[in-house]
Design an enzyme around this catalytic site. Structure first.
Site, PDB file in Angstrom:
ATOM      1  N   GLU A 188      -5.890  -9.276   3.553  1.00 26.82           N
ATOM      2  CA  GLU A 188      -5.074  -8.562   4.828  1.00 26.82           C
ATOM      3  C   GLU A 188      -5.127  -9.492   5.802  1.00 26.82           C
ATOM      4  O   GLU A 188      -6.475  -9.810   6.523  1.00 26.82           O
ATOM      5  CB  GLU A 188      -5.746  -7.206   5.085  1.00 26.82           C
ATOM      6  CG  GLU A 188      -5.359  -6.295   3.900  1.00 26.82           C
ATOM      7  CD  GLU A 188      -5.783  -4.721   4.261  1.00 26.82           C
ATOM      8  OE1 GLU A 188      -5.712  -4.371   5.617  1.00 26.82           O
ATOM      9  OE2 GLU A 188      -6.194  -3.759   3.474  1.00 26.82           O
ATOM     10  N   ASN A 192     -12.037  -1.254  -0.852  1.00 27.76           N
ATOM     11  CA  ASN A 192     -11.217  -1.760   0.182  1.00 27.76           C
ATOM     12  C   ASN A 192     -12.243  -1.294   1.420  1.00 27.76           C
ATOM     13  O   ASN A 192     -12.510  -0.171   1.700  1.00 27.76           O
ATOM     14  CB  ASN A 192      -9.874  -1.217   0.151  1.00 27.76           C
ATOM     15  CG  ASN A 192      -9.378  -1.570   1.690  1.00 27.76           C
ATOM     16  OD1 ASN A 192      -8.621  -2.453   1.841  1.00 27.76           O
ATOM     17  ND2 ASN A 192      -9.273  -0.476   2.492  1.00 27.76           N
ATOM     18  N   GLU A 193     -12.435  -2.044   2.250  1.00 21.00           N
ATOM     19  CA  GLU A 193     -13.089  -2.066   3.531  1.00 21.00           C
ATOM     20  C   GLU A 193     -14.352  -0.864   3.537  1.00 21.00           C
ATOM     21  O   GLU A 193     -13.980  -0.097   4.277  1.00 21.00           O
ATOM     22  CB  GLU A 193     -12.035  -1.768   4.486  1.00 21.00           C
ATOM     23  CG  GLU A 193     -11.034  -2.684   4.934  1.00 21.00           C
ATOM     24  CD  GLU A 193     -10.036  -2.517   6.190  1.00 21.00           C
ATOM     25  OE1 GLU A 193     -10.141  -1.342   6.501  1.00 21.00           O
ATOM     26  OE2 GLU A 193      -9.301  -3.335   6.250  1.00 21.00           O
ATOM     27  N   TYR A 220      -6.400  -8.729  11.802  1.00 24.25           N
ATOM     28  CA  TYR A 220      -5.072  -8.684  12.311  1.00 24.25           C
ATOM     29  C   TYR A 220      -5.147  -9.206  13.831  1.00 24.25           C
ATOM     30  O   TYR A 220      -6.138  -9.180  14.570  1.00 24.25           O
ATOM     31  CB  TYR A 220      -4.576  -6.988  12.415  1.00 24.25           C
ATOM     32  CG  TYR A 220      -4.408  -6.517  10.986  1.00 24.25           C
ATOM     33  CD1 TYR A 220      -3.531  -6.876  10.314  1.00 24.25           C
ATOM     34  CD2 TYR A 220      -5.449  -5.863  10.266  1.00 24.25           C
ATOM     35  CE1 TYR A 220      -3.191  -6.325   8.974  1.00 24.25           C
ATOM     36  CE2 TYR A 220      -5.070  -5.432   9.169  1.00 24.25           C
ATOM     37  CZ  TYR A 220      -3.962  -5.704   8.303  1.00 24.25           C
ATOM     38  OH  TYR A 220      -3.906  -5.164   7.116  1.00 24.25           O
ATOM     39  N   ASN A 267      -6.491   1.325   2.577  1.00 26.35           N
ATOM     40  CA  ASN A 267      -7.281   2.632   2.790  1.00 26.35           C
ATOM     41  C   ASN A 267      -6.834   3.453   1.947  1.00 26.35           C
ATOM     42  O   ASN A 267      -7.680   4.659   1.477  1.00 26.35           O
ATOM     43  CB  ASN A 267      -7.228   3.245   4.404  1.00 26.35           C
ATOM     44  CG  ASN A 267      -7.946   2.101   5.500  1.00 26.35           C
ATOM     45  OD1 ASN A 267      -8.585   1.189   5.024  1.00 26.35           O
ATOM     46  ND2 ASN A 267      -7.383   2.518   6.634  1.00 26.35           N
ATOM     47  N   GLU A 321       0.820  -1.172  -0.017  1.00 28.53           N
ATOM     48  CA  GLU A 321       0.009  -0.129  -0.094  1.00 28.53           C
ATOM     49  C   GLU A 321       0.870   1.414  -0.083  1.00 28.53           C
ATOM     50  O   GLU A 321       1.950   1.126   0.520  1.00 28.53           O
ATOM     51  CB  GLU A 321      -0.832  -0.211   1.128  1.00 28.53           C
ATOM     52  CG  GLU A 321      -1.826   1.296   1.279  1.00 28.53           C
ATOM     53  CD  GLU A 321      -2.802   1.248   2.577  1.00 28.53           C
ATOM     54  OE1 GLU A 321      -3.500   1.996   2.419  1.00 28.53           O
ATOM     55  OE2 GLU A 321      -2.877   0.015   2.944  1.00 28.53           O
ATOM     56  N   GLN A 352       1.988  -6.060   5.474  1.00 33.20           N
ATOM     57  CA  GLN A 352       2.188  -6.013   4.317  1.00 33.20           C
ATOM     58  C   GLN A 352       3.477  -6.637   3.770  1.00 33.20           C
ATOM     59  O   GLN A 352       3.839  -7.266   4.656  1.00 33.20           O
ATOM     60  CB  GLN A 352       2.205  -4.465   3.960  1.00 33.20           C
ATOM     61  CG  GLN A 352       0.703  -3.689   3.966  1.00 33.20           C
ATOM     62  CD  GLN A 352       0.809  -2.204   3.658  1.00 33.20           C
ATOM     63  OE1 GLN A 352       1.590  -1.702   2.996  1.00 33.20           O
ATOM     64  NE2 GLN A 352      -0.276  -1.551   4.160  1.00 33.20           N
TER      65      GLN A 352
END
Length: 506
Positions: free
Chosen positions: A291, A171-172, A243, A71, A26, A351
């Site tokens: 992710e 994304n999200e 996460y 993001n 990212e 990442q």
């Protein structure tokens, strides 16, 4: 303590898609700038790419990399990153309160991906932008020539199309923090229309619709059901993110959080089955876990820091320093992906460089591998083929996360040659040796080709720029194959093991 497991050649789960060992880059922190791209560095090539980092990425045998967000992508104009570099605008990145110079864009990422021997997985902005911008992005990347956007790519020096095969539809979007946050119904409709348009262009393209940002969201799992209800017939994957951390400093409870990952996959698998049945569909939507990683060491401090700084350019952010404890836990997450390979076809460790990453660099200085690099490397190199069902028994423990957590964590992959088995084993116990026996049913003439282990008394030990090899796999010698064809031996406490076995073909 003693544990037993059985593997049978005929008892299989699914083919392990190699893309389950993917990663993510990212435009965030130093992932791109001074991570993979640092013109002027003594090890930079003519494109400005750090060759020391490229060597480490190639050693991972990385099958796919998701880019450019995260993001970041939800307010990104991909057009800012094409054309002559000296004409590219500098923009404010609202996600991480930084300045984006756009010196790296889709064409440079395509160049880097070829050098890294990896496939591109592009994310598009469905936060602040929509269908037409996504169509233009696709045309620029994938159409040969003869149209406005494809000819512009040719003008920029890329005669051949990039031929990107898989696209993330935002994304999200479920997250209120996301630029362009939408309700599930709003997003599901938009994602469906974009995916349909992409497949009008090329029906063989694959698309990934956004699932929940994590399984603690108030809208989970209704979000998945609503989005899939709107888009099931046009998309191929639903993305999940999660996460993990050990904020409690409770190692056994931390290790048990791999069960949370398993529950998450099972739950969304059920949602997929429900929508498939509801629609009387013959299509199978799979999971893209694009992710995942450990993220907690400096998370609270970083959350406050970036919210208050004054739009710096590529500042250090989320540069987690991983230890042996984290490496063992990461190995257990990979085991879950292998055991759930019937559902999870793509996964991206988030990442790849500097930002919650297996590789760290110093600007103008060296690059080095973190502890979590190695379990990903062994799985990526050797965990390709068919996942085998693992039938195991042994001692368990209870903790806050779950009850009856097995001390033994084991996955197995029969490689495509039918003559090689990769085993990934963990002894979660903090103080007891595990006497392990694995019955290899239907496999004759087994011999150990390779045994590597990560073990140590200090679970908090980690690699650093000064000591880059403190936590690395070492040769193991505690396992052997008996005359009856059983793999047996001992696993020290707090240990991860990779075992490669040669067996006779069926």
């Amino acid at each position: 303590m003693r544990a037993k497991a059985t593997l049978n050649r005929e008892f299989t789960i699914s083919t392990v898609d190699k893309r389950v060992y993917g990663s993510f880059l990212e435009h965030m922190g130093r992932a791109v700038y001074t991570g993979i791209y640092e013109p002027g560095h003594e090890k930079a090539d003519s494109n400005g790419f750090r060759t020391d980092v490229l060597d480490m990425v190639r050693d991972l045998d990385m099958p796919i990399v998701r880019y450019p967000g995260g993001n970041f992508v939800s307010a990104y104009h991909w057009e800012d990153g094409i054309g002559p570099r000296d004409q590219r605008p500098t923009r404010l990145d609202l996600a991480w309160r930084t300045r984006e110079t756009n010196q790296m864009g889709v064409n440079e990422f395509a160049d880097w991906s070829k050098l890294a021997n990896t496939e591109m997985m592009l994310a598009m902005n469905l936060g602040s932008r929509g269908l037409n911008d996504a169509r233009n992005f696709l045309e620029y990347c994938n159409h040969p020539s003869g149209t406005y956007w494809s000819d512009l790519r040719v003008k920029h020096g890329y005669k051949d199309p990039h031929n990107v095969r898989i696209w993330c539809l935002g994304n999200e979007i479920d997250g209120p923090w996301q630029v362009g946050h939408k309700t599930a119904a709003e997003y599901g409709h938009l994602a469906n229309e974009v995916s349909k348009a992409f497949k009008y262009f090329d029906k063989t393209l694959e698309t990934v619709v956004c699932g929940s940002s994590n399984d603690k969201m108030k809208t989970y799992p209704e979000w998945e059901a609503t989005v899939l209800d709107a888009s099931y017939d046009s998309v191929d994957y639903i993305s999940l993110h999660k996460y993990f951390g050990n904020e409690e400093n409770d190692t056994l409870n931390y290790y048990a959080k791999a069960i949370d990952l398993d529950r998450y996959i099972v739950t969304i698998g059920g949602v997929i089955d429900y929508i498939k049945t509801k629609k009387r569909s013959k299509r199978d939507v799979k999971i893209c876990f694009d992710e995942w990683n450990v993220w907690y060491h400096d998370r609270k401090e970083d959350d406050q820091r970036y919210k208050n700084w004054d739009w710096p350019e590529a500042p250090p952010l989320l540069e987690e320093l991983y230890n042996l404890e984290d490496a063992i836990f990461v190995a257990s997450l990979i085991n879950v992906f292998i055991r759930r390979s019937d559902r999870v076809k793509i996964a991206c460790m988030a990442q790849l460089v500097n930002v919650i990453a297996p590789i760290l660099t110093k600007a103008g200085g060296p690059a080095w591998r973190q502890s979590i690099y190695y379990p990903l490397q062994y799985a990526s190199k050797y965990g390709r083929g068919t996942a085998l069902t693992v039938s195991a028994s042994g001692p368990t423990y209870d903790c806050d996360v779950a009850q009856d957590v097995p001390y033994l964590d084991l996955s197995a992959v029969l490689q495509d040659d039918g003559k090689t088995i990769a085993l990934f084993a963990i002894n979660r116990s903090l103080d007891e040796v595990m006497d392990l026996s694995v019955d290899l049913q239907g496999f004759k003439g087994a011999t150990i080709l390779q045994h590597r282990t990560m073990v140590g008394d200090d679970l908090k030990a980690r690699n650093s720029v000064e000591d880059q090899t403190r936590i690395v796999p070492k040769a193991g010698s505690s396992l052997s194959v008996t005359d009856t064809g059983t793999l047996s031996g001992s696993l020290p406490p707090k240990s991860y093991h990779f075992v490669l076995l040669s067996v006779a073909s069926a």
